[in-house]
Design a protein around this motif. Structure first.
Motif, mmCIF file in Angstrom:
data_model
loop_
_atom_site.group_PDB
_atom_site.id
_atom_site.type_symbol
_atom_site.label_atom_id
_atom_site.label_comp_id
_atom_site.label_asym_id
_atom_site.label_seq_id
_atom_site.Cartn_x
_atom_site.Cartn_y
_atom_site.Cartn_z
ATOM 1 N N GLU A 121 -13.611 -2.394 -6.146
ATOM 2 C CA GLU A 121 -13.479 -1.979 -4.750
ATOM 3 C C GLU A 121 -12.038 -1.571 -4.475
ATOM 4 N N LEU A 122 -11.845 -0.411 -3.884
ATOM 5 C CA LEU A 122 -10.539 0.094 -3.497
ATOM 6 C C LEU A 122 -10.271 -0.276 -2.046
ATOM 7 N N ALA A 123 -9.072 -0.831 -1.768
ATOM 8 C CA ALA A 123 -8.749 -1.231 -0.396
ATOM 9 C C ALA A 123 -8.548 -0.016 0.503
ATOM 10 N N MET A 124 -7.707 0.915 0.075
ATOM 11 C CA MET A 124 -7.466 2.153 0.826
ATOM 12 C C MET A 124 -6.856 3.185 -0.107
ATOM 13 N N GLU A 125 -6.878 4.428 0.328
ATOM 14 C CA GLU A 125 -6.294 5.486 -0.486
ATOM 15 C C GLU A 125 -4.780 5.272 -0.609
ATOM 16 N N PRO A 126 -4.227 5.469 -1.794
ATOM 17 C CA PRO A 126 -2.775 5.271 -1.969
ATOM 18 C C PRO A 126 -1.990 6.390 -1.295
ATOM 19 N N PHE A 127 -0.842 6.024 -0.734
ATOM 20 C CA PHE A 127 0.023 7.015 -0.115
ATOM 21 C C PHE A 127 1.191 7.366 -1.024
ATOM 22 N N LEU A 128 1.638 6.385 -1.804
ATOM 23 C CA LEU A 128 2.658 6.632 -2.820
ATOM 24 C C LEU A 128 2.032 6.342 -4.181
ATOM 25 N N THR A 177 0.799 -1.229 0.000
ATOM 26 C CA THR A 177 0.000 0.000 0.000
ATOM 27 C C THR A 177 0.833 1.280 0.000
ATOM 28 N N GLY A 178 2.158 1.174 0.108
ATOM 29 C CA GLY A 178 2.993 2.369 0.110
ATOM 30 C C GLY A 178 2.890 3.195 1.374
ATOM 31 N N SER A 179 2.332 2.631 2.431
ATOM 32 C CA SER A 179 2.150 3.377 3.676
ATOM 33 C C SER A 179 3.490 3.747 4.296
#
Length: 505
Positions: A418-425, A268-270
């Motif tokens: 369906e999107l898991a979560m907003e991208p951070f990178l 997820t790039g978190s």
């Protein structure tokens, strides 16, 4: 009388055309070899119009199983390269294709490809100064620049490695030995692990790279020494949970010695809260290692660089140039805030890096590496950075992050996805998810979608799990990937999903 083979048996054979040198025969052969390689590379790779040929693993294994590796008489370079082109390059993943978006697997910059030709031809060995005189100091200059970019301070140092896994291993090795000597009064380099090493513990995000556990096992601490810390809704390590871990571990008589933060998780790039974790590490006098293999390239961006706030307080940092710096594999580095940290692995060999070299002011990089023979990989980022400049490279990185945000919006607005979560990178997870389909069926369908797109060459997506369910992954490293490519990929995902659902229902 010597009845064996004469020492002069091959004296009438010239090997000039086999090695690059000052001889005219050598230089002519080299130019021909490069032209032939270039022609094959263009024909069987760069000019391909799909991200993959679609060949199945079993077919490739069967085809290559019968390949003669070392014939008695050579087949010639042109014939061999032609074979490599048709059998290998043609069935390679085309990392520069805009639909190759599965992994942290970047398209390499052309300046870096030029540097690779210089690296391989000069074949400098980065262990001792006398095997890489100028290369030694150029690599050190790149390390010094990177330490400054990360704001690690005037005592920072580092070393190039083969990849993020080795950088993380080295960072954990240094943290382990620092703790053992500083807190336990024990020199593990000479004595091995102390009797109470089984009590040593490492805190890492539940989303940390698997190499953290792998490193703990290699270092004799065991995978169970790594305690996964819960993450928040954005996939970042929960600092409050980490603090409670430290309280509980200490009360139990255990020995927490390192916190592993991640600046860019694989899926997820978190980016973990680096400043808060640095505060926690200071409070407990434990080592802070930041695995910034993925997100470390944000140091080039004035717009997104603040997402690395606090990285300069880390004791060690992993950077992978072969991700968002767009370098050919392999090219990574491990940075430390205090150059004395490398004393834990310093060893001398009379034939390689004698003490006299250091007294004479010579730099032997092997003293801070767990590798001996090592390529001149530092030339690649130097040539890329110097020729293109920060601004152009930052534009590449920022464009991919912006594209990930717009891709997330497209997925959110599509009722079949369906999107898991907003991208951070620039990595994001999603899945094909029409209404009314059971979760187990969705897992099978999304797995089938990925395979269908790969074997057809329509797109290369990765497959992972999020909250226990199968999700597809796009890692938008390629600056040449544009919105219309994403629209095409999402359309193909839905078409393949519809077909897979019909088959599985």
């Amino acid at each position: 009388m010597n009845k064996g083979r004469s020492v002069n048996q091959h004296s009438d054979i010239s090997f000039d055309e086999d090695f690059l040198s000052a001889s005219p025969q050598s230089q002519a052969a080299y130019r021909v070899a490069l032209r032939q390689a270039e022609a094959i590379l263009l024909r069987d790779y760069a000019l391909l119009t799909k991200c993959y040929s679609g060949a199945e693993a079993a077919d490739l294994a069967e085809e290559l199983a019968g390949l003669e590796v070392c014939p008695e008489e050579g087949r010639g370079l042109e014939s061999t390269l032609d074979l490599v082109g048709s059998s290998i390059l043609h069935h390679s993943v085309v990392v520069s294709d805009p639909t190759c978006v599965g992994h942290l697997h970047c398209p390499p910059l052309i300046p870096a490809l030029a540097a690779e030709s210089l690296i391989s031809a000069t074949n400098q060995s980065m262990d001792s100064w006398d095997q890489a005189p100028a290369a030694t100091y150029l690599e050190q200059r790149v390390i010094d620049w990177l330490g400054g970019a990360l704001k690690l301070g005037s005592q920072a140092d580092g070393i190039f490695t083969s990849g993020g896994t080795q950088s993380n291993l080295l960072g954990l090795l240094l943290s382990r030995d620092d703790f053992i000597q500083r807190r336990l009064g024990w020199r593990s380099q000479e004595k091995g692990l102390p009797p109470n090493a089984g009590k040593m513990r490492i805190l890492a995000s539940a989303n940390a790279h698997f190499s953290v556990q792998q490193s703990a096992a290699i270092l004799g601490l065991g995978q169970d020494a790594v305690l996964p810390v819960a993450t928040d809704q954005l996939g970042r390590m929960d600092v409050a949970v980490a603090a409670r871990f430290l309280d509980v571990l200490t009360a139990q008589g255990l020995l927490p010695f390192a916190i592993i933060a991640t600046a860019g998780t694989t899926d997820t790039g978190s980016i973990d809260p680096l400043s808060a974790l640095a505060d926690l590490a200071d409070q407990w006098s434990v080592w802070l290692h930041v695995d910034a293999a993925y997100g470390g390239a944000l140091v080039l961006s004035h717009h997104y660089g603040n997402r690395l706030e606090g990285v300069g307080r880390a004791d060690s940092v992993t950077i992978d140039f072969h991700k968002l710096f767009y370098q050919p594999i392999s090219c990574s580095a491990l940075l430390v805030r205090d150059r004395r940290s490398f004393d834990a692995i310093r060893l001398r060999a009379d034939y390689l890096n004698p003490e006299e070299n250091e007294q004479a002011g010579l730099l032997d990089l092997v003293t801070k590496s767990i590798q001996t023979t090592r390529r001149f990989d530092g030339l690649k980022p130097f040539v890329s950075l110097h020729s293109l400049g920060r601004r152009r490279l930052a534009a590449m990185i920022e464009g991919t992050i912006d594209l990930a945000s717009s891709t997330a919006a497209m997925i959110r607005d599509d009722p079949s996805l369906e999107l898991a979560m907003e991208p951070f990178l620039n990595a994001l997870l999603f899945r094909y998810r029409p209404d009314g389909v059971p979760e187990a069926t969705l897992d099978a369908v999304n797995g089938a979608v990925r395979k269908r797109l790969l074997v057809s060459g329509q797109a290369l997506l990765a497959r992972t799990k999020f909250s226990g369910r199968v999700f597809l992954k796009m890692t938008l490293l390629n600056p040449r990937t544009e919105r219309h490519h994403i629209e095409t990929i999402l359309t193909r995902v839905k078409q393949a999903g519809d077909e897979a659902l019909r088959i599985l229902s």
